[in-house]
Every structure is written in structure tokens, then in C-alpha cells.
Design an enzyme around this catalytic site. Structure first.
Site, PDB file in Angstrom:
ATOM      1  N   LYS A  23       0.229  43.583 -14.047  1.00  0.00           N
ATOM      2  CA  LYS A  23       0.346  43.293 -12.466  1.00  0.00           C
ATOM      3  C   LYS A  23       1.509  43.702 -12.073  1.00  0.00           C
ATOM      4  CE  LYS A  23       1.742  39.206 -11.011  1.00  0.00           C
ATOM      5  NZ  LYS A  23       2.767  39.268  -9.954  1.00  0.00           N
ATOM      6  N   ASN A  24       2.632  43.742 -12.704  1.00  0.00           N
ATOM      7  CA  ASN A  24       4.046  43.858 -11.985  1.00  0.00           C
ATOM      8  C   ASN A  24       4.429  45.236 -12.358  1.00  0.00           C
ATOM      9  OD1 ASN A  24       4.260  41.186 -11.143  1.00  0.00           O
ATOM     10  ND2 ASN A  24       5.543  40.424 -12.602  1.00  0.00           N
ATOM     11  N   ARG A  93       4.460  39.468  -3.396  1.00  0.00           N
ATOM     12  CA  ARG A  93       5.880  40.000  -3.384  1.00  0.00           C
ATOM     13  C   ARG A  93       6.130  41.257  -3.758  1.00  0.00           C
ATOM     14  NH1 ARG A  93      11.114  38.252  -2.389  1.00  0.00           N
ATOM     15  NH2 ARG A  93      12.633  39.555  -3.475  1.00  0.00           N
ATOM     16  N   ASP A 117       5.114  34.418  -5.005  1.00  0.00           N
ATOM     17  CA  ASP A 117       5.235  32.670  -5.748  1.00  0.00           C
ATOM     18  C   ASP A 117       6.262  31.978  -5.144  1.00  0.00           C
ATOM     19  OD1 ASP A 117       2.917  33.082  -7.288  1.00  0.00           O
ATOM     20  OD2 ASP A 117       4.071  34.072  -8.658  1.00  0.00           O
ATOM     21  N   ASP A 306       8.937  34.483 -16.488  1.00  0.00           N
ATOM     22  CA  ASP A 306       7.245  34.159 -16.168  1.00  0.00           C
ATOM     23  C   ASP A 306       6.925  33.533 -17.317  1.00  0.00           C
ATOM     24  OD1 ASP A 306       7.744  35.725 -13.908  1.00  0.00           O
ATOM     25  OD2 ASP A 306       6.821  37.651 -14.626  1.00  0.00           O
ATOM     26  N   VAL A 328      16.805  32.324 -14.026  1.00  0.00           N
ATOM     27  CA  VAL A 328      16.496  33.350 -13.230  1.00  0.00           C
ATOM     28  C   VAL A 328      16.098  32.645 -11.866  1.00  0.00           C
ATOM     29  CG1 VAL A 328      14.938  35.310 -12.760  1.00  0.00           C
ATOM     30  CG2 VAL A 328      16.003  34.929 -15.104  1.00  0.00           C
TER      31      VAL A 328
HETATM   32  N1  EPU Z   1      17.545  38.452  -6.356  1.00  0.00           N
HETATM   33  C1  EPU Z   1      18.769  38.384  -5.635  1.00  0.00           C
HETATM   34  N2  EPU Z   1      18.851  39.451  -4.538  1.00  0.00           N
HETATM   35  C2  EPU Z   1      18.063  40.430  -4.503  1.00  0.00           C
HETATM   36  C3  EPU Z   1      16.945  40.303  -5.266  1.00  0.00           C
HETATM   37  C4  EPU Z   1      16.868  39.555  -6.280  1.00  0.00           C
HETATM   38  O1  EPU Z   1      19.596  37.418  -5.474  1.00  0.00           O
HETATM   39  O2  EPU Z   1      17.860  41.255  -3.708  1.00  0.00           O
HETATM   40  C5  EPU Z   1      17.808  37.283  -7.537  1.00  0.00           C
HETATM   41  C6  EPU Z   1      16.476  36.557  -7.449  1.00  0.00           C
HETATM   42  O3  EPU Z   1      16.763  35.527  -6.380  1.00  0.00           O
HETATM   43  C7  EPU Z   1      16.292  36.175  -8.802  1.00  0.00           C
HETATM   44  C8  EPU Z   1      16.767  37.471  -9.696  1.00  0.00           C
HETATM   45  O4  EPU Z   1      17.527  38.322  -8.663  1.00  0.00           O
HETATM   46  O5  EPU Z   1      17.002  34.869  -9.118  1.00  0.00           O
HETATM   47  C9  EPU Z   1      15.709  38.234 -10.226  1.00  0.00           C
HETATM   48  O6  EPU Z   1      14.911  38.701  -9.074  1.00  0.00           O
HETATM   49  P1  EPU Z   1      14.066  40.029  -9.350  1.00  0.00           P
HETATM   50  O7  EPU Z   1      14.403  40.873  -8.081  1.00  0.00           O
HETATM   51  O8  EPU Z   1      14.357  40.658 -10.728  1.00  0.00           O
HETATM   52  O9  EPU Z   1      12.666  39.395  -9.157  1.00  0.00           O
HETATM   53  P2  EPU Z   1      11.434  40.094  -8.457  1.00  0.00           P
HETATM   54  O10 EPU Z   1      11.459  41.600  -8.463  1.00  0.00           O
HETATM   55  O11 EPU Z   1      11.125  39.550  -7.177  1.00  0.00           O
HETATM   56  C10 EPU Z   1       9.825  40.292 -10.481  1.00  0.00           C
HETATM   57  C11 EPU Z   1       8.299  39.805 -10.669  1.00  0.00           C
HETATM   58  C12 EPU Z   1       8.655  38.291 -11.039  1.00  0.00           C
HETATM   59  C13 EPU Z   1       9.317  38.258 -12.084  1.00  0.00           C
HETATM   60  C14 EPU Z   1      10.935  38.563 -11.740  1.00  0.00           C
HETATM   61  C15 EPU Z   1      11.884  38.556 -13.032  1.00  0.00           C
HETATM   62  C16 EPU Z   1       6.948  41.406  -9.320  1.00  0.00           C
HETATM   63  C17 EPU Z   1       5.947  41.518  -8.324  1.00  0.00           C
HETATM   64  N3  EPU Z   1       7.404  39.910  -9.649  1.00  0.00           N
HETATM   65  O12 EPU Z   1      10.072  39.731  -9.128  1.00  0.00           O
HETATM   66  O13 EPU Z   1       7.005  38.132 -11.488  1.00  0.00           O
HETATM   67  O14 EPU Z   1       9.549  36.561 -12.313  1.00  0.00           O
HETATM   68  O15 EPU Z   1      10.540  40.083 -11.505  1.00  0.00           O
HETATM   69  O16 EPU Z   1      11.199  38.881 -13.957  1.00  0.00           O
HETATM   70  O17 EPU Z   1       7.175  42.492 -10.304  1.00  0.00           O
HETATM   71  C18 EPU Z   1       5.189  36.661 -11.974  1.00  0.00           C
HETATM   72  O18 EPU Z   1       4.619  37.766 -12.197  1.00  0.00           O
HETATM   73  O19 EPU Z   1       4.747  35.744 -11.841  1.00  0.00           O
HETATM   74  C19 EPU Z   1       6.344  36.670 -11.289  1.00  0.00           C
HETATM   75  C20 EPU Z   1       6.838  35.778 -10.349  1.00  0.00           C
END
Ligand code: EPU
Length: 424
Positions: A23-24, A93, A117, A306, A328
Site C-alpha cells: 500500500k505505502n 494520507r 489514520d 506500523d 514515531v
Molecule cells: N513529520 C513531521 N513533519 C513532516 C512530516 C513528518 O514532523 O513534514 C513527522 C510525523 O509527525 C511523524 C514522523 O515525522 O512523527 C514520521 O512521519 P512520516 O512522514 O515518515 O510518515 P508518512 O509519510 O506520513 C508513512 C506511512 C505510514 C507510516 C509512516 C512511518 C504512507 C501513506 N504512510 O506516513 O503508514 O506509519 O510512513 O513509517 O506511506 C500505515 O500504513 O498504517 C501508516 C500509517
């Protein structure tokens, strides 16, 4: 009409299960198709709710998208709209990943703030700062990220945290910027390697995929490609935990065990016998009650946030006491409240949780708050006395293709029921 699952406790899962595309990864690869005029084909797509939602996002900016089983054909026109603010944007997201490609191609984007989420605060500051370094302005206006540039130029970018989404958005803008961009403290997840592979197939010049430093040499244009999505390591790991929790024997194919080295090592410590099949999958056999193990979530190659709900669920039926640390997403421990309904002996203190294993959980109605929490509750229900009702299962459908069908085939008894809940 609400749907819930009736999960009958006492199952032992045995057999073979195939994992499909991540998915991601797939959702970001679909966004990457915006970077090249013509038809991009993506195979091994999982049949989950988020894929058609992402298809709607791409259609809203002018693409034609045909989903045919596990294949997505995305035709990107020469003239794209810079405005991605359709209702589909708020439902996931990954929709925010159209920001980088739109800024890269059009030097202009208005992208509605994404949904996804409720697992904690999810700001976009690193995405915006990265685009600013590349020469764009960026602000939040009327619920949208607005970004505009006269031209994009290469830059040195340091991320405060190896954010997956920020790395992807900056990367997708930088591939069409003039000159060299270096992203330091970049995310190293296998899904980042996958998007770098696809972008390279499209003609991008990227070095360092899978390391903390990505170097991107901008090019003038990219061309469409055909790309196969990598197997979903989070789904693969879910099956590994399912085997360990139910003292089962599962062979999991379609996922690279190198993406799960730490997870499989943790399960070994919990007493599982693990065999890996190079690049193809693994087998988890859990002969006895699992032993308690500590878990700490961190960006890849650390233990994935996750998977934290599965670590909690496993610990709640293990022999001994486990400490689980969440680094995280602060709100992910909400899951523990639902586990306590099932009789888990668990408490949290800040970003730590202490879980003392019990012999058996006891069934209760529980509510899924996100994709992984939902799947974790289903696995916990398999280890409980009686029938556990898991509500808000639409979350699970967003991330797990044919979850109930697979579980039932492997020895579980789970019914999908459409009624209203009796909250107690
Ligand atoms: N963060 C910031 N500022 C930003 C971006 C992120 O402070 O500009 C912080 C977030 O608040 C968090 C951390 O950085 O504390 C990590 O966030 P990240 O940006 O890595 O997460 P994401 O890209 O929004 C993806 C996955 C998530 C997974 C996270 C971490 C997708 C669509 N989602 O989210 O997956 O938990 O990486 O590995 O790729 C899931 O699949 O259930 C899911 C939530």
C-alpha cells in the site's frame, strides 16, 4: 450500514499466504505517474480501498486511470490541472504525494490537506521546507498546501527526521529541477527504494536509494514506464505475528524477508522457528507459548511503527513482561485501550507501554482506530475466549486485501456482519 467482524477465538493458523504489492508504495508510484506524459502501467497493485481513492485523486487533475485487477494503467495528459482538491484527497494520507510531482511538472500546485489514520500529529513542514529550498513558495491556504515557483533549482536539503512522505515529495519535485539536489537524513524504507527504482526507469538520475543521502541530478523530462510494486512488508509482518500469536505455522510468500530482518529476529527471540526463502518469503512456526520481547519503533531499518499494535497484541499473550516504546506517532497507543477491553494487562506512560502477558484474552466489542490497530484487534480476537466483535472495519479494508478470506482459509472463523453496534 456499519460492518463488523465476529472473530471466534481459539484459532491456530496454518498454511500458506501470498502477500501482494505494498500500500505505502503503490499509492506513491501512482502519484509518480504524473511526472511523465503518456501511459504508465503499475502491476502487483493490492486490491484495497486506497487504490481506487488514489485513482480518483489522479483523475481529478486530468489523468485517465484504468484499474484492471492487480494492474493500474495511468494516462497522464500533457496539460494537467495544478489543483488537487477533490473529496478523495481527504480520505487518505498518500494523496499529499501529488504535491511534489505537480510542483515538479507545473511549478504550481494547490493540494488539499490529506486525510489518513488518526495516529498522531502529521504536519507537512518538512515537505514545505524542502520545496522552498528547491525555489518554491509554500503556504497553507483554505485547507490546501499552495506551492509556486518560477523555476526549480537543485539544493542541499537536511530533513529534521527521515520522513517517508517528505522524502518522496521532495524527490518527485527534484527529479525535474535544474541541477543537483542532495537530500540528507532521507528515509531509507524499502518503499523509498521502490519509488527511486521506478523514477530511474522513467529517466530520472538518482543515487543513494536506501541510504540516508539521496543525490538527484535533475532532468528535463521523464517518460512513462511499467513497474511492479514491491511486496507489502507490513502485511507480511502481520502474518508473521499472526503465526506467533496463534502458535501456528504460516508460510508467507510475495515479500522480501530482507525487508523484515529485525521483525523476524524479534519473533525468533519470542520462540518462533523461522526459515527465510531468499527474496521470496519466509515461514514462521511457533511451537510453544511466545516469550515476552521488548520492542522500540524507529524509522527503517528500525522496528516499524506500523507494527507496534502487533507487538502489543503479541506481548499481551506472551509469557513474561514486555516494554514497548513508540517513537514515531504519539497516538498509536490508543490501541492499548481496546486491548484492555480484551483483558490485556497493559498500561502506558508517555511513549512507553508495559504489557504483562496473560494466559488468555477475553472477548469483547472493540473498535479499530486505524488500519494496523484494526488488524491487531482481529489477531487478538483469535487469542480470546468467545467471540470478539471488531467494529469500524473499513479501516482494515484500506490496507489488507482479502484479510478475512485469507484468515478463514488458514483456520480462523471470522464473519463479516452488517448491523448496528451495541456499545457497552
Ligand atoms: N513529520 C513531521 N513533519 C513532516 C512530516 C513528518 O514532523 O513534514 C513527522 C510525523 O509527525 C511523524 C514522523 O515525522 O512523527 C514520521 O512521519 P512520516 O512522514 O515518515 O510518515 P508518512 O509519510 O506520513 C508513512 C506511512 C505510514 C507510516 C509512516 C512511518 C504512507 C501513506 N504512510 O506516513 O503508514 O506509519 O510512513 O513509517 O506511506 C500505515 O500504513 O498504517 C501508516 C500509517
Amino acid at each position: 450500514m456499519s460492518e463488523h467482524f465476529d472473530v471466534h477465538g481459539g484459532a491456530r493458523l496454518v498454511g500458506e499466504v501470498e502477500v501482494v504489492g505494498a500500500k505505502n508504495s503503490v499509492l506513491k508510484l501512482m502519484a509518480a505517474a504524473l511526472l511523465a506524459e503518456g501511459t504508465t502501467t503499475i502491476t502487483n497493485c493490492p486490491q484495497i480501498l486506497d487504490v481506487p481513492l488514489m485513482a480518483d485523486v489522479l483523475r481529478s487533475v486530468g489523468c485517465e486511470v484504468v484499474l484492471d485487477g492487480d494492474t493500474a494503467h495511468i494516462t497522464t495528459p500533457s496539460e494537467l490541472s495544478h489543483r488537487a482538491d477533490s473529496p478523495a484527497m481527504g480520505k487518505l494520507r498518500a494523496s499529499v504525494c501529488v504535491l511534489g510531482p505537480l510542483v515538479g511538472r507545473l511549478k504550481k500546485a494547490v493540494v488539499a490537506l490529506p486525510g489518513g489514520d488518526a495516529i498522531g500529529s502529521r504536519p507537512l513542514d518538512m515537505h514545505q521546507n524542502g520545496l522552498r529550498k528547491l525555489g518554491a513558495t509554500s503556504s497553507i491556504e483554505h485547507g490546501c498546501v499552495v506551492a509556486e515557483a518560477v523555476g526549480l533549482h537543485g539544493a542541499q536539503i537536511w530533513l529534521d527526521f527521515p520522513s517517508v512522505g517528505a522524502t518522496e515529495n521532495i524527490l518527485m519535485a527534484a527529479v525535474l529541477a535544474e541541477g543537483t539536489t542532495v537530500i540528507d537524513n532521507a528515509a531509507r524504507e524499502p518503499e523509498i527504494v521502490d519509488i527511486c527504482t521506478m523514477l530511474t526507469e522513467m529517466g530520472a538520475k538518482i543515487e543513494g536509494a536506501g541510504t540516508s543521502t539521496l543525490t538527484v541530478e535533475g532532468v528535463d523530462t521523464l517518460h512513462p514506464t511499467e513497474h511492479r510494486v514491491i511486496g507489502d512488508r507490513i502485511v507480511g509482518a502481520t502474518w508473521a505475528f499472526a503465526a506467533a500469536m496463534t502458535r501456528g505455522d504460516l508460510t508467507v510468500t510475495g515479500v522480501n524477508p530482507h525487508h523484515l530482518e529485525l521483525v523476524l529476529e524479534k519473533l525468533r527471540l519470542a520462540g518462533a522457528d523461522i526459515t527465510t526463502f531468499d527474496g521470496k518469503g519466509f515461514r514462521v512456526v511457533q511451537p510453544e507459548r511466545p516469550l515476552s520481547v521488548d520492542f522500540v519503533t524507529l524509522p527503517y531499518p528500525g522496528f516499524a511503527t506500523d507494527l507496534q499494535p502487533f507487538a502489543v497484541a503479541l506481548s499481551s499473550v506472551s509469557d513474561g513482561t514486555s516494554m514497548i516504546t513508540e517513537n514515531v506517532y504519539e497516538a498509536r497507543f490508543r490501541f492499548i485501550e481496546e486491548m484492555v477491553r480484551l483483558g490485556a494487562d497493559a498500561r502506558t506512560d508517555g511513549h512507553h507501554a508495559v504489557v504483562r502477558g496473560v494466559d488468555k484474552l477475553s472477548s469483547a466489542p472493540v473498535w479499530a482506530s486505524d488500519i494496523r490497530a484494526g488488524a491487531g484487534l482481529v489477531l487478538a480476537g483469535l487469542c480470546a475466549d468467545g467471540v470478539t466483535e471488531v467494529w469500524d472495519v473499513f479501516h482494515i479494508d484500506r490496507g489488507y486485501p482479502h484479510f478475512v478470506e485469507n484468515l478463514n482459509r488458514l483456520g480462523a472463523r471470522i464473519d463479516r456482519v452488517a448491523t448496528e453496534p451495541d456499545r457497552c
